[in-house]
Scaffold this active site. Structure first.
Site, PDB file in Angstrom:
ATOM      1  N   ASP A   1     -12.428  -8.951   4.375  1.00 54.12           N
ATOM      2  CA  ASP A   1     -13.699  -8.965   3.634  1.00 54.12           C
ATOM      3  C   ASP A   1     -14.233 -10.395   3.562  1.00 54.12           C
ATOM      4  O   ASP A   1     -15.429 -10.646   3.725  1.00 54.12           O
ATOM      5  CB  ASP A   1     -13.515  -8.434   2.204  1.00 54.12           C
ATOM      6  CG  ASP A   1     -13.810  -6.941   2.085  1.00 54.12           C
ATOM      7  OD1 ASP A   1     -13.545  -6.222   3.084  1.00 54.12           O
ATOM      8  OD2 ASP A   1     -14.289  -6.502   1.024  1.00 54.12           O
TER       9      ASP A   1
ATOM     10  N   LYS B   1       3.027 -15.404   2.696  1.00 59.90           N
ATOM     11  CA  LYS B   1       3.295 -16.158   1.462  1.00 59.90           C
ATOM     12  C   LYS B   1       4.796 -16.417   1.443  1.00 59.90           C
ATOM     13  O   LYS B   1       5.524 -15.976   0.538  1.00 59.90           O
ATOM     14  CB  LYS B   1       2.793 -15.333   0.260  1.00 59.90           C
ATOM     15  CG  LYS B   1       2.822 -16.055  -1.071  1.00 59.90           C
ATOM     16  CD  LYS B   1       1.736 -17.105  -1.237  1.00 59.90           C
ATOM     17  CE  LYS B   1       1.952 -17.883  -2.517  1.00 59.90           C
ATOM     18  NZ  LYS B   1       1.070 -19.050  -2.638  1.00 59.90           N
TER      19      LYS B   1
ATOM     20  N   TYR C   1       0.823  -1.212   0.000  1.00 57.05           N
ATOM     21  CA  TYR C   1       0.000   0.000   0.000  1.00 57.05           C
ATOM     22  C   TYR C   1       0.859   1.266   0.000  1.00 57.05           C
ATOM     23  O   TYR C   1       0.471   2.277  -0.555  1.00 57.05           O
ATOM     24  CB  TYR C   1      -0.901   0.040   1.247  1.00 57.05           C
ATOM     25  CG  TYR C   1      -2.231  -0.638   1.108  1.00 57.05           C
ATOM     26  CD1 TYR C   1      -2.323  -1.983   0.775  1.00 57.05           C
ATOM     27  CD2 TYR C   1      -3.422   0.065   1.336  1.00 57.05           C
ATOM     28  CE1 TYR C   1      -3.543  -2.608   0.674  1.00 57.05           C
ATOM     29  CE2 TYR C   1      -4.652  -0.553   1.233  1.00 57.05           C
ATOM     30  CZ  TYR C   1      -4.699  -1.884   0.900  1.00 57.05           C
ATOM     31  OH  TYR C   1      -5.920  -2.501   0.793  1.00 57.05           O
TER      32      TYR C   1
ATOM     33  N   ASP D   1      -3.014 -18.284   0.535  1.00 60.30           N
ATOM     34  CA  ASP D   1      -3.987 -18.983  -0.320  1.00 60.30           C
ATOM     35  C   ASP D   1      -4.692 -20.082   0.475  1.00 60.30           C
ATOM     36  O   ASP D   1      -5.916 -20.243   0.409  1.00 60.30           O
ATOM     37  CB  ASP D   1      -3.323 -19.536  -1.605  1.00 60.30           C
ATOM     38  CG  ASP D   1      -1.971 -20.217  -1.361  1.00 60.30           C
ATOM     39  OD1 ASP D   1      -1.477 -20.188  -0.214  1.00 60.30           O
ATOM     40  OD2 ASP D   1      -1.409 -20.777  -2.321  1.00 60.30           O
TER      41      ASP D   1
HETATM   42  C1  IPM Z   1     -10.444  -1.170   4.072  1.00 58.63           C
HETATM   43  C2  IPM Z   1     -10.687  -0.567   2.716  1.00 58.63           C
HETATM   44  C3  IPM Z   1      -9.539   0.366   2.368  1.00 58.63           C
HETATM   45  C4  IPM Z   1      -8.270  -0.452   2.279  1.00 58.63           C
HETATM   46  C5  IPM Z   1      -9.741   1.185   1.081  1.00 58.63           C
HETATM   47  C6  IPM Z   1     -11.002   2.017   1.147  1.00 58.63           C
HETATM   48  C7  IPM Z   1      -8.548   2.063   0.786  1.00 58.63           C
HETATM   49  O1  IPM Z   1     -10.867  -1.550   1.764  1.00 58.63           O
HETATM   50  O2  IPM Z   1     -10.324  -0.400   5.046  1.00 58.63           O
HETATM   51  O3  IPM Z   1     -10.378  -2.384   4.170  1.00 58.63           O
HETATM   52  O4  IPM Z   1      -7.981  -1.052   1.234  1.00 58.63           O
HETATM   53  O5  IPM Z   1      -7.545  -0.500   3.269  1.00 58.63           O
HETATM   54 MG    MG Z   2     -10.923  -3.500   2.557  1.00 65.00          MG
END
Ligand code: IPM
Ligand code: MG
Length: 365
Positions: free
Chosen positions: A246, A186, A141, A218
Site C-alpha cells: 500500500d 524484522k 494471517y 521499519d
Molecule cells: C490485500 C488486502 C487483503 C490483505 C485484505 C482484503 C484481506 O489488503 O490484498 O492487500 O490483507 O491481504
Molecule cells: Mg492490503
C-alpha cells in the site's frame, strides 16, 4: 479455449471488473484468443446471498478455471464490528489458501506521466520500477488464532519450505531484471525473520549474480519514500508485504494503478492491489486501471504476452493523454466506464487513435 473465473466481489469490484472484461474481450478478439468467462460470488455479496463469504461452488469454479480475475472485497458494515463472526475478507483468505497462492506479485512503476501527480518530489520518482514478492498464505494471517474476553493472540509462524518456494521465484525474477533482491524482515526481533534471513543467505549461493540486501521493515518503510529507485525485487513475508505494498502504491501515483498476480500450486489469481473503496461504489468514478493491468498479467501468465502488452500500452496511452479518473486527474477526469472504453478503443484500433481527435464526451474520432 481458456476458462476465466470472474469474481467481481464488493464495492467498486463489479465496476472495475466490467472494464477489465471489456479490455480482455477486445484484446482476445484482436489476437484470436478464445476466453470463456463465468461469474461467481465472493465477499460481502456472498454473505448477503448465501450466508458465507465464499461458497464451495465458487472454490470449485476457481479450481476448474485456467485463471481467476477478482475485483475487490470488503464492506464497511463489517469494519466496525469486532465481534462479527463472519467477514467478507475470510472469503479471499480461504480462496488464497485453497488455491495455494503462495506468491503475491505487485509491480510498482512510476510512469513519466505520473511523476508530478504523486505527493512526493518528482526527482525522487525517476527510475522507480520495483516489484514486491509478498508471501501470501503463511505468517500471522494464517497462524492459530485465540481469543477470550481479555486476551487475543495471532500466531506468526513459517516453515523453511514456505520461504524457499517464494524466494526461488523472487531470485529468478531478480535475475531477469536488475539483479537486485532486498529481503525485508524484522530479524533484530523476530525468530520468523531470522529463519527468512538464513534461508535467503543459503539460497543466494545458487544465484551468485543477484546482489542481496537485507533491510528491517521499519527502515524499508522509510527507504521506500526517501530513495525508492534503489529497489528492484523486494521479498517479504505476508503482513509486511501487505503494508509495504500500500505504501509503495504512492510511488505509482495512485493505488488505483497497482495490479497484482497471485501465483501458486493450483489456479493463479489476478486482482488489483486496492480494496473495495465503498465511498465511490456505484458512482462510476473508480479507477479501473489496476484491474485492467491485472488482466494483462493474467494474459502473460496464460502465455499471451503480446495481448498483455497491448493492454499495458493502452493504459499507458490513457495516462499519457489524461483520459483518467479523478484519483489522478483533478482538472478533467473521465468516468470509470469511459476510461475502460478508451482502453478498449485504443486496443482495437488498427490505426492508432489520435488523442487530439478524440471527443471526451462520446470518444468518437
Ligand atoms: C490485500 C488486502 C487483503 C490483505 C485484505 C482484503 C484481506 O489488503 O490484498 O492487500 O490483507 O491481504
Ligand atoms: Mg492490503
Amino acid at each position: 479455449m481458456k476458462k476465466i473465473a470472474v469474481l467481481p466481489g464488493d464495492g467498486i469490484g463489479p465496476e472495475v471488473i466490467g472494464q477489465a472484461r471489456k479490455a480482455l474481450e477486445t484484446v482476445a478478439d484482436k489476437h484470436d484468443i478464445e476466453l470463456k468467462f463465468s461469474c461467481h460470488a465472493i465477499g460481502a455479496c456472498s454473505i448477503d446471498k448465501y450466508g458465507v463469504p465464499i461458497t464451495e461452488e465458487t472454490i470449485k469454479a476457481c479450481l476448474n478455471a485456467d485463471a481467476v480475475l477478482l475485483g475487490a472485497i470488503g464492506d464497511p458494515k463489517y469494519d466496525n464490528d469486532p465481534s462479527a463472526k463472519i467477514r467478507p475478507e475470510q472469503g479471499l483468505l480461504t480462496l488464497r489458501k485453497e488455491l495455494g497462492l503462495y506468491a503475491n506479485i505487485r509491480p510498482v512503476r512510476c510512469s513519466d506521466f505520473m511523476v508530478d501527480k504523486t505527493p512526493l518530489k518528482p526527482e525522487m520518482l525517476k527510475g522507480v520500477d520495483l516489484v514486491i514478492y509478498r508471501e501470501l498464505i503463511g505468517g500471522i494471517y494464517f497462524g492459530k488464532k485465540e481469543k477470550s474476553d481479555d486476551f487475543a493472540s495471532d500466531l506468526c509462524k513459517y516453515h523453511d519450505f514456505e520461504i524457499d518456494r517464494i524466494a526461488k521465484q523472487a531470485f529468478i525474477t531478480a535475475q531477469q531484471r536488475r539483479k537486485k533482491l532486498t529481503l525485508v524482515d524484522k530479524a533484530n526481533v523476530l525468530e520468523t525473520s531470522r529463519l527468512w534471513r538464513s534461508r535467503i543467505q543459503e539460497m543466494s549461493k545458487d544465484f551468485p549474480d543477484v546482489q542481496v540486501d537485507y533491510l528491517y521493515v521499519d527502515n524499508a518503510a522509510m527507504q521506500l519514500i526517501i530513495n525508492p529507485a534503489q529497489f528492484d525485487v523486494i521479498l517479504t513475508e505476508n503482513m509486511f508485504g501487505d503494508i509495504l505494498s500500500d505504501e509503495a502504491s504512492v510511488l505509482a501515483g495512485s493505488l488505483g494503478l497497482l495490479p497484482s498476480a497471485s501465483i501458486g500450486t493450483a489456479t493463479s489469481l489476478f486482482e488489483p492491489s486496492h480494496g473495495s473503496y465503498p465511498q465511490v461504489a456505484n458512482l462510476d468514478k473508480a479507477n479501473p486501471a489496476a484491474t485492467i493491468l491485472s488482466a494483462a498479467m493474467l494474459l502473460d501468465h496464460l502465455g499471451y504476452p503480446d495481448a498483455g502488452t497491448d493492454i499495458r500500452e493502452a493504459v499507458d496511452w490513457c495516462i499519457q493523454h489524461q483520459f483518467t479518473t479523478e484519483d489522478i486527474n483533478d482538472t478533467n477526469p473521465v468516468s470509470c466506464g469511459m476510461m475502460g472504453d478508451m482502453v478498449a478503443v485504443r486496443i482495437s484500433e488498427e490505426e492508432h487513435v489520435q488523442p487530439n481527435k478524440v471527443n471526451r464526451e462520446t470518444f468518437y474520432i
